[in-house]
Design an enzyme around this catalytic site. Sequence first.
Site, PDB file in Angstrom:
ATOM      1  N   CYS A  19     -51.973  -4.816 -16.386  1.00 43.28           N
ATOM      2  CA  CYS A  19     -51.670  -5.257 -14.892  1.00 43.28           C
ATOM      3  C   CYS A  19     -50.801  -4.782 -13.877  1.00 43.28           C
ATOM      4  O   CYS A  19     -49.715  -4.284 -14.426  1.00 43.28           O
ATOM      5  CB  CYS A  19     -51.144  -6.817 -14.978  1.00 43.28           C
ATOM      6  N   ARG A  58     -52.328   2.435 -15.631  1.00 44.50           N
ATOM      7  CA  ARG A  58     -51.631   1.397 -16.532  1.00 44.50           C
ATOM      8  C   ARG A  58     -52.575   0.676 -17.472  1.00 44.50           C
ATOM      9  O   ARG A  58     -52.399   0.093 -18.548  1.00 44.50           O
ATOM     10  CB  ARG A  58     -51.214   0.342 -15.522  1.00 44.50           C
ATOM     11  N   TRP A  79     -55.415  -6.822 -16.824  1.00 42.25           N
ATOM     12  CA  TRP A  79     -55.757  -6.274 -18.343  1.00 42.25           C
ATOM     13  C   TRP A  79     -55.613  -7.678 -18.964  1.00 42.25           C
ATOM     14  O   TRP A  79     -54.489  -8.595 -19.139  1.00 42.25           O
ATOM     15  CB  TRP A  79     -54.677  -5.592 -18.748  1.00 42.25           C
ATOM     16  N   ASN A 126     -48.032 -10.444 -13.309  1.00 46.23           N
ATOM     17  CA  ASN A 126     -48.012  -9.598 -14.430  1.00 46.23           C
ATOM     18  C   ASN A 126     -47.044 -10.009 -15.557  1.00 46.23           C
ATOM     19  O   ASN A 126     -46.067 -10.498 -15.197  1.00 46.23           O
ATOM     20  CB  ASN A 126     -47.520  -7.976 -13.977  1.00 46.23           C
ATOM     21  N   GLY A 127     -47.609 -10.115 -16.616  1.00 43.99           N
ATOM     22  CA  GLY A 127     -46.882 -10.962 -17.787  1.00 43.99           C
ATOM     23  C   GLY A 127     -47.392 -12.214 -18.547  1.00 43.99           C
ATOM     24  O   GLY A 127     -48.773 -12.055 -18.275  1.00 43.99           O
ATOM     25  N   GLU A 167     -49.352  11.110 -35.388  1.00 42.19           N
ATOM     26  CA  GLU A 167     -49.228  11.057 -33.932  1.00 42.19           C
ATOM     27  C   GLU A 167     -51.000  11.588 -33.618  1.00 42.19           C
ATOM     28  O   GLU A 167     -51.611  11.149 -32.851  1.00 42.19           O
ATOM     29  CB  GLU A 167     -48.194  12.035 -33.349  1.00 42.19           C
ATOM     30  N   LYS A 193     -53.834   9.750 -31.575  1.00 39.29           N
ATOM     31  CA  LYS A 193     -54.476  10.396 -30.382  1.00 39.29           C
ATOM     32  C   LYS A 193     -56.072  10.455 -30.604  1.00 39.29           C
ATOM     33  O   LYS A 193     -56.677  10.021 -29.507  1.00 39.29           O
ATOM     34  CB  LYS A 193     -53.757  11.932 -30.055  1.00 39.29           C
ATOM     35  N   GLU A 242     -57.006   6.723 -30.074  1.00 38.76           N
ATOM     36  CA  GLU A 242     -56.998   6.206 -28.742  1.00 38.76           C
ATOM     37  C   GLU A 242     -58.164   6.665 -27.898  1.00 38.76           C
ATOM     38  O   GLU A 242     -58.691   5.659 -27.017  1.00 38.76           O
ATOM     39  CB  GLU A 242     -55.813   6.770 -28.147  1.00 38.76           C
ATOM     40  N   HIS A 265     -52.690   9.176 -54.568  1.00 41.02           N
ATOM     41  CA  HIS A 265     -52.557   7.747 -54.944  1.00 41.02           C
ATOM     42  C   HIS A 265     -53.334   6.660 -54.214  1.00 41.02           C
ATOM     43  O   HIS A 265     -53.113   5.724 -53.970  1.00 41.02           O
ATOM     44  CB  HIS A 265     -50.971   7.491 -54.400  1.00 41.02           C
ATOM     45  N   LYS A 289     -51.128   1.579 -20.223  1.00 45.11           N
ATOM     46  CA  LYS A 289     -50.041   2.557 -20.376  1.00 45.11           C
ATOM     47  C   LYS A 289     -48.574   2.052 -20.624  1.00 45.11           C
ATOM     48  O   LYS A 289     -47.809   2.457 -21.359  1.00 45.11           O
ATOM     49  CB  LYS A 289     -50.159   3.327 -18.921  1.00 45.11           C
TER      50      LYS A 289
HETATM   51  C1  AGP Z   1     -49.352   6.493 -26.829  1.00 49.10           C
HETATM   52  O1  AGP Z   1     -50.363   7.326 -26.943  1.00 49.10           O
HETATM   53  C2  AGP Z   1     -49.880   5.134 -26.509  1.00 49.10           C
HETATM   54  N1  AGP Z   1     -50.423   4.933 -25.314  1.00 49.10           N
HETATM   55  C3  AGP Z   1     -48.692   4.070 -26.781  1.00 49.10           C
HETATM   56  O2  AGP Z   1     -48.883   4.125 -28.499  1.00 49.10           O
HETATM   57  C4  AGP Z   1     -47.416   4.255 -26.365  1.00 49.10           C
HETATM   58  O3  AGP Z   1     -46.517   5.228 -27.047  1.00 49.10           O
HETATM   59  C5  AGP Z   1     -46.440   2.779 -26.922  1.00 49.10           C
HETATM   60  O4  AGP Z   1     -47.332   1.644 -26.242  1.00 49.10           O
HETATM   61  C6  AGP Z   1     -45.101   2.701 -26.425  1.00 49.10           C
HETATM   62  O5  AGP Z   1     -45.234   2.776 -25.141  1.00 49.10           O
HETATM   63  P1  AGP Z   1     -43.429   3.408 -24.465  1.00 49.10           P
HETATM   64  O6  AGP Z   1     -43.257   4.850 -24.900  1.00 49.10           O
HETATM   65  O7  AGP Z   1     -43.887   3.196 -23.138  1.00 49.10           O
HETATM   66  O8  AGP Z   1     -42.655   2.341 -24.759  1.00 49.10           O
END
Ligand code: AGP
Length: 610
Positions: A2, A27, A74, A99-100, A483, A487, A490, A506, A605
């Site tokens: 949002c 965002r 969102w 927003n919230g 990580e 990626k 995502e 395992h 974001k």
């Molecule tokens: C990372 O690619 C993601 N978009 C997500 O995991 C992000 O790192 C997570 O939401 C935490 O966000 P922040 O670092 O703004 O706290």
Amino acid sequence: MCGIVGASAQRDVEPILLEGLRRLEYRGYDSAGLALVHDGGLDRTRAVGKVQALADRLAEAPRPGTLGIAHTRWATHGGVSEANAHPHVSTDRIAVVHNGIIENFEPLRARLVDEGYEFTSQTDTEVIAHLVESHLGDSDDLAGAVRATVNELHGAYALAVVCRDAPQTLVATRSGSPLVLGVGIGEHFVASDVAALLPVTRNFVYLEEGDLVIMTPARFDILDGEGQAVEREVKETGLSISATEKGNYRHFMLKEIYEQPRALAETWQGRVSTDDIFASSISAEAKTLLEGVDAIHIVACGTSHHAGLVARYWLESMARIPCNVELASEYRYRDPVVPKNCLFVTLSQSGETADTLAALRYAKSLGTGDGGYLATLAICNKPETSLTRESDLVLMTHAGPEIGVASTKAFTTQLLCLLLLTGMLERDAADRRALAGDIHRVADAVERVLELDDAIRKLAEEFVDKDHALFLGRGPMYPIAMEGALKLKEISYLHAEAYAAGELKHGPLALVDEKMPVIAVAPKNDWLEKVKSNLQEVRARGGKLYVFADAEAGLDTGPGITVLDMPHVEETLAPIAYTVPLQLLAYHVAVAKGTDVDQPRNLAKSVTVE
Ligand code: AGP
């Protein structure tokens, strides 16, 4: 997640609001809308999908109006539909963007329905519009009605409200969600983020928890949570418009991957000399405080959490400080035992992640005595956020604005800050000197890795028709494998999982066959020979291996195994350097699959709701 933009000006604000929404697109959102006050009425336009869909609709008939609010939604309560898009209105008199999440919206909605208000959406936000209307009644005190409304709300909010009867006044308030006030000449603005307003002002007030602002083109007044008038400093932002634009890059993500050498250099410069790493670069009191640290708890989400997992290896093996790393969404709901002299560290790109913020608040609620923390430290990429304001110490990652939803340069600069923290806690001067020397070489190391971009782009073609992938690493490279998998998930929507390579046998080895690509990271370190054995286990089951390996690791391309030679880097820098090819791989797979790289589906974001 949002985005809010609002403006009270002496010119038509529709283009300002639309540009603001475009700048908040990063965002994450699924619908957009705006409302303008004009000629004694409210004019609302909404559209599902991209801001461009809203712009197309407005282009059919541009709307006049010098006062307006706009929003990217969102979805949380209620599906993605025009009826659920913001702004929400009450009796064609009040319009609200939010927003919230309002946790007590159900009883409020039931009460308002009893009072005769008609609901046209499934959102929690619509109760706010009707509450403001009911509190306003016959009065003209919009700010008073907004204050009375928020006093009834439980949950997190940033709100902007306009009323058709007050053609110059915008009222905005925040609690738990970010909101900035933009100060122009003869015009004022609000937005979720500074970036939204850069084309119209460089001067901002970062509103604090509970602040309520009443703005007209001529002035603004801020009341604190108690309703008292307060002065807040107007600060000039250092952010440039170009830093928030794509330039010649096809996607923000690629731009941000390529910005890493500069971002890393800016993150260590001024904090590290040729032979030492300075705690005083955090603050004067940090040096003494860090000398008393006997344990560390790191709490974060997503990619930031992965950075914390790498840091545990560094903090324990180099500084010999016990370290626990935990997901903020889990930590905040359990009853952790806090060891003596424990530093509480949060990691966040945005500084507004609801779970991380709640974890920090919980940690602070434990006090600083027995059972509480020595101090709190935020490692953050955005200044003037809730996280930086509420932490005792702040170590900024100077990555610059990160617009792509998939975190790249924020992650590698977080890793670097955690390496700096390790150095600050390292008691042996010779070891600190060696680490300082390594840090001086970090930008160069990443620069050399970026030269593999073309080779990785070609490799990515082999993943386009795959449904799954496994990522393997050991030691500090295990969180890097995690990580890499995140990626890929995502942005390319390919199912990917990461395992500590020693764990394969395992269970996950059962998944390996000729259809399963297995990606491994193998720098030259103490784990290398073990990793090689684990790769044999994959080969023996017909798995197809893709290995990013140190050029001196003794691994060669052959049947069933493709090796990409990485430049040799110092062991401490390997987690940073080996992240980069995994970012590039995810990027090129996503481009080849034609997904929305910068704004992947369903993601945001800045995750400002729980
Ligand atoms: C990372 O690619 C993601 N978009 C997500 O995991 C992000 O790192 C997570 O939401 C935490 O966000 P922040 O670092 O703004 O706290």
